[in-house]
Design a protein around this motif. Sequence first.
Motif, short mmCIF file in Angstrom:
data_model
loop_
_atom_site.label_atom_id
_atom_site.label_comp_id
_atom_site.label_asym_id
_atom_site.label_seq_id
_atom_site.Cartn_x
_atom_site.Cartn_y
_atom_site.Cartn_z
N ASN A 79 0.48 -0.73 2.27
CA ASN A 79 1.93 -1.43 1.31
C ASN A 79 1.23 -2.85 1.05
OD1 ASN A 79 3.51 -0.32 -1.18
ND2 ASN A 79 4.71 0.36 0.22
N GLU A 80 1.19 -3.61 3.00
CA GLU A 80 0.99 -4.53 3.49
C GLU A 80 -0.82 -5.09 2.30
OE1 GLU A 80 -0.11 -4.96 7.09
OE2 GLU A 80 2.74 -4.13 7.02
N TRP A 82 -2.21 -3.41 -0.81
CA TRP A 82 -1.73 -4.25 -1.72
C TRP A 82 -1.42 -5.10 -1.92
CZ3 TRP A 82 -2.26 -0.88 -6.50
CH2 TRP A 82 -1.86 -1.16 -7.12
N GLU A 83 0.20 -5.60 -1.00
CA GLU A 83 0.91 -6.98 -1.97
C GLU A 83 -0.73 -7.81 -1.43
OE1 GLU A 83 4.18 -6.51 0.40
OE2 GLU A 83 4.70 -4.65 -0.99
N GLU A 84 -1.07 -8.10 -1.06
CA GLU A 84 -2.17 -8.77 -1.52
C GLU A 84 -2.97 -9.10 -2.63
OE1 GLU A 84 -4.52 -9.26 2.67
OE2 GLU A 84 -2.39 -9.39 4.03
N VAL A 86 -2.44 -7.56 -5.10
CA VAL A 86 -1.81 -7.93 -6.57
C VAL A 86 -1.20 -9.02 -6.76
CG1 VAL A 86 0.03 -6.88 -8.43
CG2 VAL A 86 -1.51 -5.41 -6.57
N GLU A 88 1.57 -12.34 -7.73
CA GLU A 88 2.81 -11.70 -8.06
C GLU A 88 2.84 -12.47 -9.86
OE1 GLU A 88 6.48 -12.84 -7.45
OE2 GLU A 88 4.79 -12.42 -5.96
N ALA A 91 2.00 -7.22 -11.60
CA ALA A 91 2.25 -5.61 -10.67
C ALA A 91 2.17 -4.59 -11.62
CB ALA A 91 3.25 -4.96 -9.95
N ARG A 94 3.77 1.79 -11.37
CA ARG A 94 2.96 2.39 -9.90
C ARG A 94 4.00 3.44 -9.44
NH1 ARG A 94 2.65 0.12 -3.97
NH2 ARG A 94 3.66 1.45 -3.70
#
Length: 117
Positions: A79-80, A82-84, A86, A88, A91, A94
């Motif tokens: 997730n770390e 992934w979040e970088e 995607v 803001e 998203a 999922r």
Amino acid sequence: MAIQRLHSNKRLSNTVIHNGIVYLAGQLANNHDADIRTQTAETLANIDRLLEEAGSHKSKILTVTIYLNDITTDFAAMNEVWEEWVAEGQAPARACVEAAMFKPSLLVEMSVVAAIA
């Protein structure tokens, strides 16, 4: 409307395009022996490359299914990364599940459906 298949072999097509939608087969890291962060980054880079080739972009992803070999161990680190990746507000829908992989060192696989840009 015709169905376009890219990077096909007898077993599967890596990319299928139909009616303005791109379907990617499960994408993997190139280095199956790397850690979860590296495998996730490589998987996402493969997704970027295939979407661009199909005329789409990660901002157009509608849904992604993420398969983790060990969800308890690898969910947070995946997730770390992934979040970088995607942006803001972009998203997709999922799902993330634990699944046995064909090779024990393979930690993550992602299947994507995206709109054509």
